[in-house]
Design an enzyme around this catalytic site. Structure first.
Site, mmCIF file in Angstrom:
data_model
loop_
_atom_site.group_PDB
_atom_site.id
_atom_site.type_symbol
_atom_site.label_atom_id
_atom_site.label_comp_id
_atom_site.label_asym_id
_atom_site.label_seq_id
_atom_site.Cartn_x
_atom_site.Cartn_y
_atom_site.Cartn_z
ATOM 1 N N HIS A 30 0.827 -1.210 0.000
ATOM 2 C CA HIS A 30 0.000 0.000 0.000
ATOM 3 C C HIS A 30 0.861 1.261 0.000
ATOM 4 C CE1 HIS A 30 -3.896 1.892 1.838
ATOM 5 N NE2 HIS A 30 -3.328 2.695 0.945
ATOM 6 N N HIS A 32 1.491 5.148 -2.216
ATOM 7 C CA HIS A 32 1.025 6.128 -3.211
ATOM 8 C C HIS A 32 2.278 6.871 -3.691
ATOM 9 C CE1 HIS A 32 -3.313 5.843 -1.933
ATOM 10 N NE2 HIS A 32 -2.756 5.509 -0.781
ATOM 11 N N PHE A 33 2.857 6.419 -4.783
ATOM 12 C CA PHE A 33 4.125 7.017 -5.229
ATOM 13 C C PHE A 33 3.933 8.240 -6.137
ATOM 14 C CE2 PHE A 33 7.599 3.545 -4.426
ATOM 15 C CZ PHE A 33 7.525 3.823 -3.077
ATOM 16 N N ARG A 34 2.680 8.625 -6.399
ATOM 17 C CA ARG A 34 2.378 9.942 -6.981
ATOM 18 C C ARG A 34 2.782 10.134 -8.428
ATOM 19 N NH1 ARG A 34 -1.171 10.502 -3.212
ATOM 20 N NH2 ARG A 34 -0.483 11.387 -1.237
ATOM 21 N N ASN A 64 -4.640 6.208 -7.331
ATOM 22 C CA ASN A 64 -5.122 7.601 -7.318
ATOM 23 C C ASN A 64 -4.028 8.590 -7.714
ATOM 24 O OD1 ASN A 64 -3.793 7.058 -4.901
ATOM 25 N ND2 ASN A 64 -4.971 8.552 -3.738
ATOM 26 N N HIS A 201 -6.040 -0.591 5.869
ATOM 27 C CA HIS A 201 -5.964 0.259 7.065
ATOM 28 C C HIS A 201 -7.125 0.145 8.040
ATOM 29 C CE1 HIS A 201 -8.153 2.724 4.214
ATOM 30 N NE2 HIS A 201 -7.068 3.226 3.634
ATOM 31 N N ASP A 293 0.679 2.682 3.722
ATOM 32 C CA ASP A 293 -0.173 3.751 3.176
ATOM 33 C C ASP A 293 0.651 5.022 2.990
ATOM 34 O OD1 ASP A 293 -2.313 5.063 2.121
ATOM 35 O OD2 ASP A 293 -3.559 4.991 3.923
#
Ligand code: DOR
Ligand code: ZN
Ligand code: ZN
Length: 435
Positions: A30, A32-34, A64, A201, A293
């Protein structure tokens, strides 16, 4: 210790680790490497360097981004970026959205996407599914569904209630009941469809109880194991909203503030009672995996007034050091850390060559100094200078924390040592379920 590329024909290299502990690399399901979209927060280079420095050898990236990862074209675009830049192995989630189930199945059946990510409540980015879309996903798609379980229908009235407040408590704006309602609905669907679901989570005692009750209901009604797995994040184990002084710092200057945007994250950091319940869940095997996360936002963004500050906190590089600190304190065994961070993620995500040290497995390995885990050893504290994430801050700054691993190998190549990248040419590969 022998390491090499996938050693079908035996290991290629011999490395001495006398007096050290060797554990499987962490699989962080989990992050979020953007990238694509927000490289000023993180990209595959900076995120994967941070991961490697903290003992994470595989990351599964959430959809996302901008554009969001909803189609084959967007999935391939992200795969190219990751293959070029990622210093660790990677998997890529596909986001669920209405009317795209055939395309999702193509990405799942080919073994390319590592799972289907569902947002039941709006968080960072545009991804949100309504109940009809969720039901259609259960009915029409195949493979693992991962869920951000906060119910939008509960979040909206609470958001409205607090609209006039300049610095409300985030845990009141997005209260536990939003997670409870979402998890209740989700478990109904899992029980009806017996479809593998990974609940991201978990953050409250009530959710843990709901999952346990559903598991025993299912076992009672014919003995089938409910195909549900659960994740807990370090911030829900180490931070509490009602005890800011004891657990991390809320502002970069070390003071706490009622604004508290530094720990603004969805689902929120909860109160101390829930934090302790998450530890109990870890001890009673009621959570399966730890995922970070990792959701970096810049300090400027987090410094905005509450309603404009984005939710999310960085964490990919501090998961293992934090858990090892708990080992040193006698709160957790090293074996349980390996289960939560490596063996169980490999099982949940079906990564056959990972999560264990055995002949034929990928040489994704972490070398630890056993002295760091001894009760008498005085750990340092986390300084921002230790961080490799592009955003350069952590909600855990100032907390006692065992140092990053002595050495980290990705597919047999030494990529990081003592928190520094030692070979920036290493690249991970796409990790596919079943391989
Ligand atoms: O706090 C969060 N931040 N929760 C999410 O679900 C998304 C994440 C992000 O991407 O910033
Ligand atoms: Zn989430
Ligand atoms: Zn997330």
């Amino acid at each position: 210790m022998y390491v090499g590329d996938r050693p079908a024909g035996g290991a290629k290299r011999r490395v001495s680790a006398v007096g050290k502990l060797v554990v499987p690399g962490v699989i962080d399901g989990h992050v979020h490497f953007r990238s694509p979209g927000h490289p000023h927060k993180e990209d595959w280079g900076s995120g994967s360097r941070a991961a490697a420095s903290g003992g994470v050898t595989t990351v599964l990236d959430m959809p996302n981004t901008n554009p969001p990862t909803l189609t084959r074209v967007e999935w391939e675009q992200k795969r190219r970026l990751a293959a070029e830049q990622s210093r660790v192995n990677f998997g890529i989630w596909v986001g669920a959205s209405a009317g795209r189930n055939a395309e999702i199945n193509e990405l799942m059946d080919s073994g390319d996407a590592c799972g289907i990510k569902v947002f039941m409540g709006a968080s960072t980015g545009p991804l949100l599914v309504d109940d009809a879309t969720l039901v259609a996903l259960f009915e029409q798609t195949r493979g693992l569904i991962g869920v951000h379980a906060e119910e939008e229908g509960v979040l909206v009235p609470f958001r409205q209630r607090y609209e006039g407040h300049t610095a409300p408590n985030h845990n009141a704006v997005r209260p536990p009941v939003a997670a409870v309602v979402a998890v209740t609905r989700l478990l109904e669907l899992v029980e009806a469809h017996l479809r593998p679901v990974h609940i991201c989570h978990l953050s409250t005692a009530a959710e843990v109880e709901l999952v346990a009750a559903s598991r025993s209901r299912s076992a009672g009604a014919g003995g089938r194991d409910l195909p549900v797995s659960t994740e807990v994040c370090p911030h829900h184990l180490f931070l509490a909203a009602d005890q800011p002084s004891g657990f991390g710092r809320l502002m970069p200057d070390g003071t706490s503030s009622s604004a508290g945007n530094w720990i603004k994250v969805n689902p929120p950091v909860r109160d101390e009672a829930d934090r302790l319940a998450m530890w109990a869940a870890v001890h009673r095997n009621r959570v399966d995996t730890v995922g970070s996360d990792h959701a970096p936002h810049t300090e400027d963004e987090k410094g905005l007034p509450y309603w404009r500050a984005p939710s999310g906190i960085p964490g990919v590089e501090t998961t293992l050091p934090l858990l090892l600190t708990a080992v040193r304190q006698g709160r957790l065994t090293l074996e349980r850390v390996v289960e939560l961070c490596s063996a169980e993620p490999a099982r949940v995500f079906g990564l056959k060559g990972k999560g264990a040290i055995r002949e034929g497995a990928d040489a994704d390995l972490v070398v630890l100094d056993p002295q760091h885990l001894e009760a008498g050893f005085e750990p340092g504290r986390l300084h921002r200078g230790d961080l490799l994430t592009r955003v350069g801050w952590s909600p855990f700054e100032g907390m006692p924390m065992v140092a990053k691993p002595d050495a980290v190998y990705v597919l047999g190549r030494l990529v990081a040592a003592k928190g520094q990248i030692v070979d920036d040419d290493v690249r991970g590969t796409l990790t596919r379920p079943g391989e």
